[in-house]
Design an enzyme around this catalytic site. Structure first.
Site, PDB file in Angstrom:
ATOM      1  N   ASN A  75     -31.489  20.297  -5.918  1.00  0.00           N
ATOM      2  CA  ASN A  75     -32.045  19.038  -6.399  1.00  0.00           C
ATOM      3  C   ASN A  75     -32.474  19.131  -7.849  1.00  0.00           C
ATOM      4  O   ASN A  75     -32.829  20.206  -8.336  1.00  0.00           O
ATOM      5  CB  ASN A  75     -33.230  18.601  -5.530  1.00  0.00           C
ATOM      6  N   CYS A 108     -41.167  24.585 -10.116  1.00  0.00           N
ATOM      7  CA  CYS A 108     -40.065  23.663 -10.359  1.00  0.00           C
ATOM      8  C   CYS A 108     -39.146  24.202 -11.455  1.00  0.00           C
ATOM      9  O   CYS A 108     -39.583  24.382 -12.587  1.00  0.00           O
ATOM     10  CB  CYS A 108     -40.615  22.292 -10.739  1.00  0.00           C
ATOM     11  N   ASN A 120     -40.468  28.576  -4.229  1.00  0.00           N
ATOM     12  CA  ASN A 120     -39.964  27.294  -4.698  1.00  0.00           C
ATOM     13  C   ASN A 120     -38.444  27.431  -4.802  1.00  0.00           C
ATOM     14  O   ASN A 120     -37.872  28.415  -4.336  1.00  0.00           O
ATOM     15  CB  ASN A 120     -40.613  26.938  -6.035  1.00  0.00           C
ATOM     16  N   CYS A 153     -14.424  41.866  24.648  1.00  0.00           N
ATOM     17  CA  CYS A 153     -13.487  41.775  23.517  1.00  0.00           C
ATOM     18  C   CYS A 153     -12.393  40.743  23.800  1.00  0.00           C
ATOM     19  O   CYS A 153     -11.766  40.765  24.857  1.00  0.00           O
ATOM     20  CB  CYS A 153     -12.859  43.134  23.268  1.00  0.00           C
ATOM     21  N   CYS A 156      -9.217  39.683  18.933  1.00  0.00           N
ATOM     22  CA  CYS A 156      -8.848  38.936  17.732  1.00  0.00           C
ATOM     23  C   CYS A 156      -8.438  39.873  16.608  1.00  0.00           C
ATOM     24  O   CYS A 156      -7.766  39.471  15.664  1.00  0.00           O
ATOM     25  CB  CYS A 156      -9.996  38.046  17.274  1.00  0.00           C
ATOM     26  N   CYS A 172     -12.335  43.060  13.736  1.00  0.00           N
ATOM     27  CA  CYS A 172     -13.033  44.321  13.481  1.00  0.00           C
ATOM     28  C   CYS A 172     -12.052  45.332  12.905  1.00  0.00           C
ATOM     29  O   CYS A 172     -12.368  46.053  11.957  1.00  0.00           O
ATOM     30  CB  CYS A 172     -13.642  44.854  14.771  1.00  0.00           C
ATOM     31  N   CYS A 206     -12.384  46.942   9.158  1.00  0.00           N
ATOM     32  CA  CYS A 206     -12.621  48.379   9.015  1.00  0.00           C
ATOM     33  C   CYS A 206     -11.435  49.059   8.329  1.00  0.00           C
ATOM     34  O   CYS A 206     -11.607  49.905   7.464  1.00  0.00           O
ATOM     35  CB  CYS A 206     -12.881  49.002  10.385  1.00  0.00           C
ATOM     36  N   CYS A 226     -21.329  51.502   9.698  1.00  0.00           N
ATOM     37  CA  CYS A 226     -21.735  50.562   8.651  1.00  0.00           C
ATOM     38  C   CYS A 226     -22.123  49.199   9.201  1.00  0.00           C
ATOM     39  O   CYS A 226     -22.796  48.426   8.558  1.00  0.00           O
ATOM     40  CB  CYS A 226     -20.615  50.402   7.633  1.00  0.00           C
ATOM     41  N   CYS A 278     -17.281  40.395  14.084  1.00  0.00           N
ATOM     42  CA  CYS A 278     -16.806  40.087  15.444  1.00  0.00           C
ATOM     43  C   CYS A 278     -17.292  38.700  15.859  1.00  0.00           C
ATOM     44  O   CYS A 278     -18.475  38.404  15.755  1.00  0.00           O
ATOM     45  CB  CYS A 278     -17.311  41.137  16.435  1.00  0.00           C
TER      46      CYS A 278
HETATM   47  C1  LIG Z   1     -35.903  17.111  -3.724  1.00  0.00           C
HETATM   48  C2  LIG Z   1     -36.929  18.187  -3.802  1.00  0.00           C
HETATM   49  C3  LIG Z   1     -38.045  18.004  -4.571  1.00  0.00           C
HETATM   50  C4  LIG Z   1     -38.993  18.987  -4.635  1.00  0.00           C
HETATM   51  N1  LIG Z   1     -40.109  18.731  -5.340  1.00  0.00           N
HETATM   52  C5  LIG Z   1     -41.083  19.652  -5.356  1.00  0.00           C
HETATM   53  C6  LIG Z   1     -42.312  19.359  -5.957  1.00  0.00           C
HETATM   54  O1  LIG Z   1     -42.543  18.279  -6.480  1.00  0.00           O
HETATM   55  N2  LIG Z   1     -43.281  20.291  -5.954  1.00  0.00           N
HETATM   56  C7  LIG Z   1     -43.082  21.522  -5.392  1.00  0.00           C
HETATM   57  O2  LIG Z   1     -44.006  22.351  -5.396  1.00  0.00           O
HETATM   58  N3  LIG Z   1     -41.928  21.826  -4.796  1.00  0.00           N
HETATM   59  C8  LIG Z   1     -40.936  20.919  -4.751  1.00  0.00           C
HETATM   60  N4  LIG Z   1     -39.782  21.198  -4.085  1.00  0.00           N
HETATM   61  C9  LIG Z   1     -39.605  22.537  -3.470  1.00  0.00           C
HETATM   62  C10 LIG Z   1     -39.982  22.525  -1.981  1.00  0.00           C
HETATM   63  O3  LIG Z   1     -41.349  22.254  -1.795  1.00  0.00           O
HETATM   64  C11 LIG Z   1     -39.725  23.891  -1.335  1.00  0.00           C
HETATM   65  O4  LIG Z   1     -40.439  24.897  -2.023  1.00  0.00           O
HETATM   66  C12 LIG Z   1     -38.255  24.290  -1.364  1.00  0.00           C
HETATM   67  O5  LIG Z   1     -37.460  23.185  -1.089  1.00  0.00           O
HETATM   68  C13 LIG Z   1     -37.927  25.415  -0.380  1.00  0.00           C
HETATM   69  O6  LIG Z   1     -38.161  25.069   0.967  1.00  0.00           O
HETATM   70  P1  LIG Z   1     -36.999  24.528   1.964  1.00  0.00           P
HETATM   71  O7  LIG Z   1     -35.909  25.542   1.946  1.00  0.00           O
HETATM   72  O8  LIG Z   1     -37.678  24.339   3.296  1.00  0.00           O
HETATM   73  O9  LIG Z   1     -36.512  23.234   1.421  1.00  0.00           O
HETATM   74  C14 LIG Z   1     -38.807  20.217  -3.971  1.00  0.00           C
HETATM   75  C15 LIG Z   1     -37.690  20.390  -3.192  1.00  0.00           C
HETATM   76  C16 LIG Z   1     -36.751  19.388  -3.079  1.00  0.00           C
HETATM   77  C17 LIG Z   1     -35.554  19.562  -2.207  1.00  0.00           C
HETATM   78  S1  SF4 Z   2     -19.347  50.505  11.999  1.00  0.00           S
HETATM   79 FE1  SF4 Z   2     -18.157  50.384  10.097  1.00  0.00          FE
HETATM   80  S2  SF4 Z   2     -17.029  52.306  10.056  1.00  0.00           S
HETATM   81 FE2  SF4 Z   2     -17.754  52.046  12.176  1.00  0.00          FE
HETATM   82  S3  SF4 Z   2     -16.093  51.043  13.212  1.00  0.00           S
HETATM   83 FE3  SF4 Z   2     -17.486  49.423  12.521  1.00  0.00          FE
HETATM   84  S4  SF4 Z   2     -16.615  48.801  10.511  1.00  0.00           S
HETATM   85 FE4  SF4 Z   2     -15.700  50.791  11.010  1.00  0.00          FE
HETATM   86  S1  SF4 Z   3     -13.748  41.644  16.466  1.00  0.00           S
HETATM   87 FE1  SF4 Z   3     -14.744  41.718  18.461  1.00  0.00          FE
HETATM   88  S2  SF4 Z   3     -13.511  40.384  19.772  1.00  0.00           S
HETATM   89 FE2  SF4 Z   3     -12.300  40.785  17.947  1.00  0.00          FE
HETATM   90  S3  SF4 Z   3     -11.031  42.538  18.521  1.00  0.00           S
HETATM   91 FE3  SF4 Z   3     -12.852  43.358  17.539  1.00  0.00          FE
HETATM   92  S4  SF4 Z   3     -14.276  43.752  19.204  1.00  0.00           S
HETATM   93 FE4  SF4 Z   3     -12.684  42.441  20.029  1.00  0.00          FE
END
Ligand SMILES: Cc1cc2nc3c(=O)[nH]c(=O)nc-3n(C[C@H](O)[C@H](O)[C@H](O)COP(=O)(O)O)c2cc1C
Ligand code: SF4
Ligand code: SF4
Ligand SMILES: Cc1cc2nc3c(=O)[nH]c(=O)nc-3n(C[C@H](O)[C@H](O)[C@H](O)COP(=O)(O)OP(=O)(O)OC[C@H]3O[C@@H](n4cnc5c(N)ncnc54)[C@H](O)[C@@H]3O)c2cc1C
Ligand code: SF4
Lengths: 447, 437
Positions: free
Chosen positions: B77, B139, B204, B347, B350, B353, B357, B385, B392
């Site tokens: 915004n 802001c 914010n 499984c 698909c 995975c 990998c 990892c 999946c």
């Molecule tokens: C349209 C819009 C206007 C905003 N105006 C203000 C404001 O006037 N003062 C303020 O402190 N934060 C403002 N914010 C930030 C929100 O309060 C909030 O911190 C931010 O959107 C993150 O929270 P959310 O992910 O739940 O939206 C605004 C956000 C939006 C989307």
């Molecule tokens: S955890 Fe990482 S290294 Fe192990 S099988 Fe899954 S993708 Fe491969």
């Molecule tokens: S990603 Fe999940 S569902 Fe797809 S082949 Fe691998 S284990 Fe099976």
């Protein structure tokens, strides 16, 4: 009242009813629906859906291209493997092909809507008249193709890409094969089959000669003599006999002819249909004939099949669709005799069957169903006579081919329904036509 | 039944869910609807000094990113502070507080960086009977160009100075709202703490441009062909906010400093996580801007049910419980060894995975077994990892399982030690200290 008129009659429904009954079976996805549907795809590695597609379309890739707002890229991915991807998107029994293999079908019984997504992308490209493939420099080679159905068209397109000059000989007035004459009307609305032929031919280098039939206007030897290669994609023009007594009665019709008439009809209200219809068969043709009978206003439509539900070639989805449209499907019944009065059908006698040790046997018990019309949908067969003397070898009534589509005759390839690898699917015909083209290309260019 | 009553720096509210200072709290009409829906408190949309109010742009002031089904993931915004007259706001605040005595009404303020300006506005706010003030040092757009908002919040010395002025000139609790557009969030928090702030609130919004229009080459949202960076908020910023909250919560210099958590809080679960991470209460903005005030009902019942299930009678029972478990990388136990395990029944094959990998990690998953599609982890390659778990699509299909002490780690060929050992004592660490006895 025409609606319930006995016998065979036209105009059973109102104009609005005809229109409503024959709308698109699966309406196209809009942009948002397509994004949502595409987002469900997991972009699988070595995707099972792709393996299940007879033309091996790179499904995860084309769906990802839709998801990223690149429908033309997506269409190109589809057409690269399947130039009739637009028709296949509409008619493939996806529930037995890609969508059956989709991992989300296994996981939750709800596959990614591959068919509808494929239609989304191909529709966009065709609406934009985007052509993705050009012709290689002319090779000076000429190839003759018999039949402008899916197999012939796919073969022609791929040969044209390779720079060969293609002539297609098509017996019918219109091209497209069963896309034009066979596929159920509600699967391919608004003249799509026709538009697709034009789209395919737009690559250039493809000449379609309609009204030219092999066996009538020229022989196979004429073609092999004049062209560098010949591809046979003539489908199955003949119909199997019922082998029931009284088959020649008035009101016994061939389901494929009925559908062809329907597909070509300008005014559905002028088409005749029985009040009570019995369809004999268990495949897609039987289902399509039954559903379309119902949609034309038949009061009672019954499919009789000589084996159980699992043995039907029509997919579960098709069977359910028929049931939803009000068609009754009865199993374990084989036709015995057409009952007629003054030459007109008034019923059919069927015998109950059963399976014993894998073999179908008659039980001796029978059943009579009253009806005004009987459709035969027990399979088509090759019209071998058209091939004349020196025809290529057949195998189980179809032209024998190897995995590249080569027949027993040098310089002659075949594919689609008429070939031994044909399996009555549009998409398989496309795959075989395309692959035969690659084999032909290799052979005539020596590369 | 869990008791959700909250007491934040002496400000009481029936639950810990407050609305953050933003459009949802811009006027009495909205705030009353919020209270009717069940919100525990509000921080009134930021007031500026007396005089002609600021003006907002008259074109689009929000931009967004979405998931495929238009789920709003992040909002941006370029709105300024309230564009309504100061006295209209003050009158409404007074009336609302009178009508809703059990709810928290905190007033957000932003005036020029001069003591006189603060001295002028504080008594006016005090007169309304409001429960406290929040200093908007956050802001990131518009106001910062005028030397306010983030322009103050980014300089710890200014933060300290303004907080001192406020503490000296009002009896009301002071909450200092911090900007995340800074390298080390602890610096302004420490400054506010040193100056005696009663609490900090964060975060914010984060400087952001959501997208570029590829037809016009203008940033979105676009005002007559131009755009400017705005403040990012919503679900996408939650991990950033959570980390910043944790840094203050575990900072010894800020010990005991109450925190009001803000940033992407959308569900009861988010709220519980922030409170476990040391926040005394939470503030919500984007989630109500997306779904309306009714979501508080889900937040209340969700938190209650979770507390009941876990046996937490009051908010204090779980407050800050996650803080001691946040540490530095160097103290993580290097003898904690896990391996990925694929549940073959879950499984769906698909292959995600595998490709993740294979292409980008450690080639530890096989894609085939006896000619069949089959995905299995090779312990001798798996470094644990967690990438496969993250990609999946089936929840709970791949899990990380710990190797027991004494088991053989096939990757290293060594036996798993039962001892805790971290980088500070690791032989590969040139700065390693002697292992502690
Ligand atoms: C349209 C819009 C206007 C905003 N105006 C203000 C404001 O006037 N003062 C303020 O402190 N934060 C403002 N914010 C930030 C929100 O309060 C909030 O911190 C931010 O959107 C993150 O929270 P959310 O992910 O739940 O939206 C605004 C956000 C939006 C989307
Ligand atoms: S955890 Fe990482 S290294 Fe192990 S099988 Fe899954 S993708 Fe491969
Ligand atoms: S990603 Fe999940 S569902 Fe797809 S082949 Fe691998 S284990 Fe099976
Ligand atoms: C009623 C019905 C419904 C179907 N529904 C579906 C469906 O929903 N989905 C699906 O995947 N498949 C369906 N199929 C099957 C599908 O239509 C075919 O598998 C596919 O069309 C085969 O393509 P093809 O090119 O081999 O043959 P065809 O489509 O039959 O084309 C052959 C062409 O060759 C021409 N030809 C024949 N003989 C000669 C000759 N002697 N000289 C010159 N030209 C000749 C024909 O006129 C025709 O144009 C259906 C089939 C039928 C009968
Ligand atoms: S199997 Fe299903 S989820 Fe996987 S790539 Fe194919 S369509 Fe997508």
């Amino acid at each position: 009242m025409t609606r319930l008129k006995d016998g065979i009659a036209s105009g059973r429904l109102s104009a609005t009813e005809y229109r409503d009954n024959f709308v698109d079976l699966h309406p196209p996805l809009d942009d948002h629906e397509a994004f949502v549907a595409a987002d469900r795809c997991y972009f699988c590695h070595d995707a099972p859906c792709m393996t299940a597609c007879p033309t091996s379309i790179d499904i995860p890739l084309f769906i990802r291209e839709i998801a990223t707002g690149n429908p033309l890229g997506s269409a190109k991915t589809i057409f690269r493997q399947n130039i009739l991807g637009g028709m296949c998107a509409r008619v493939c029994p996806t529930e037995q092909l890609c969508e059956e293999a989709c991992v989300r079908e296994a996981a939750e019984g709800k596959p990614v809507e591959i068919g509808r997504l494929q239609r989304y992308a191909t529709d966009k490209a065709m609406a934009a008249n985007a052509q993705f493939f050009g012709r290689a420099p002319s090779t000076g080679k000429r190839v003759a193709i018999v039949g402008a159905g899916p197999a012939g068209l796919a073969c022609a397109h791929r040969l044209a890409m390779h720079g060969h000059a293609v002539e297609i000989f098509e017996a019918k007035k219109k091209s497209g094969g069963l896309n034009e004459y066979g596929i159920a009307a509600y699967k391919t609305v608004d003249g799509f089959a026709r538009a697709e032929v034009d789209y395919v031919a737009a690559i250039g280098g493809i000449e379609i000669r309609n009204g030219k039939a092999l066996g009538r206007d020229f022989s196979l030897a004429d073609l092999t003599g004049e062209y560098d290669a010949v591809f046979l994609g003539m489908g199955l023009g003949g119909v199997n006999a019922l082998e029931a007594k009284g088959e020649d009665a008035d009101g016994v019709c061939d389901a494929v002819d009925f559908i062809a008439d329907l597909r070509q009809a300008k005014n559905l209200g002028k088409l005749d249909i029985g009040r009570r219809v019995v369809v004999i068969g268990g495949g897609m043709t039987a289902i399509d004939a039954a559903i379309q009978s119902k949609l034309l206003g038949a009061e009672e439509v019954t499919i009789c099949y000589r084996r159980g539900a699992d043995a039907m070639k029509a997919s579960r989805f098709e069977q359910e669709l028929a049931a939803a449209k009000g068609v009754t499907i009865r199993h374990w019944l084989a036709p015995k005799k057409i009952l007629s009065d003054k030459g007109k059908v008034e019923g059919i006698k069927l015998e109950y069957t059963e399976e014993k040790k894998g073999r179908l046997e008659m039980t001796g018990e029978s059943l009579k169903l009253a009806c005004d019309q009987v459709f035969k949908a027990i399979g088509q067969k090759l019209v071998a006579d058209d091939l004349g003397d020196g025809a290529p070898a057949l195998e189980r009534g179809k032209i024998k081919v190897d995995d590249e589509g080569r027949t027993s005759l040098a310089g002659v390839w075949a594919g689609g329904d008429c070939s031994s690898t044909g399996d009555d699917l549009t998409v398989s015909a496309v795959a075989q036509g395309r692959d035969a083209a690659e084999s032909i290309n290799k052979s005539i260019t020596g590369r | 039944m869990a008791d959700l009553r909250s007491n934040f720096v002496g400000i009481k509210s029936p639950n810990p869910f407050w609305l953050a200072s933003a459009p949802p709290t811009d006027k009495a009409y909205n705030v009353e609807r919020a209270f009717k829906a069940g919100w525990g408190g509000v921080v009134w949309k930021t007031l500026g000094e007396e005089g002609p109010p600021v003006v907002n742009v008259n074109g689009p002031r929000y931009g967004a990113i979405w998931g495929a089904d238009r789920r709003l993931l992040g909002l941006n915004n370029i709105e300024l502070i309230t564009d309504r007259d100061l006295y209209v706001n003050l009158r409404e605040i007074k009336q609302v507080k009178k009508d809703w005595p059990d709810r928290a009404v905190v007033v957000s303020l932003m005036v020029p960086c001069e003591e006189e300006s603060w001295k002028a506005i504080l008594p006016l706010v005090e007169e309304t009977g409001a429960d406290g003030i929040e200093l908007n040092f956050g802001c990131p757009h518009g106001m910062s160009e005028r030397g306010m908002g983030a322009a103050v919040g980014q300089v710890p010395e200014y933060v300290e100075m303004v907080v001192r002025w406020c503490k000296a000139n009002t009896r009301m609790p002071v909450i200092t709202k911090l900007t995340p557009n800074i390298t080390d969030i602890r610096k302004p928090a420490r400054a506010a703490h040193a100056a005696g702030t009663d609490a900090v609130s964060l975060i914010n919004t984060i400087n952001s441009i959501t997208s570029v229009n590829l037809d016009t080459f203008a940033p979105e949202p676009t005002i007559d062909g131009k755009g400017t960076h705005g403040g990012y908020c919503g679900p996408a910023v939650k991990p950033i906010a959570l980390s910043m909250v944790s840094e203050i919560a575990r900072d010894s210099e800020c010990a005991g400093l109450p925190i009001s958590a803000i940033g992407g809080i959308t569900t009861w679960r988010d709220a519980a996580e922030f409170m476990a991470m040391g926040a005394g209460n939470v503030q919500v903005c984007t989630a109500v801007m997306t779904y309306g005030f009714k979501i508080v009902q889900e937040m209340i019942s969700g938190l209650e049910n979770w507390m009941d299930a876990k046996g937490h009678a009051t908010l204090a029972d779980f407050a800050g419980r996650a803080v001691p478990n946040v540490t530095d990388w160097q103290y993580l136990n290097l003898n904690y060894i896990t391996k990925a395990r694929i549940d073959q029944d879950k499984c769906i094959k698909c292959g995600r995975c595998y490709i993740a990998c294979e292409d980008t990690s450690h080639q530890a998953i096989t894609a085939m077994k006896d000619g069949q599609r089959h995905f299995e982890v090779q312990d001798n390659e798996c470094v644990a990892c967690n990438l496969c778990v993250d990609v999946c699509p089936v929840e709970g299909c791949i899990t990380m399982e710990r190797l027991e002490a004494g088991a053989l780690d096939q990757r290293t060929g060594k036996k798993v030690s039962a001892d805790y050992a971290n980088w500070t004592t690791h032989p590969n660490n040139p700065m390693a200290t002697e292992a502690a006895e």
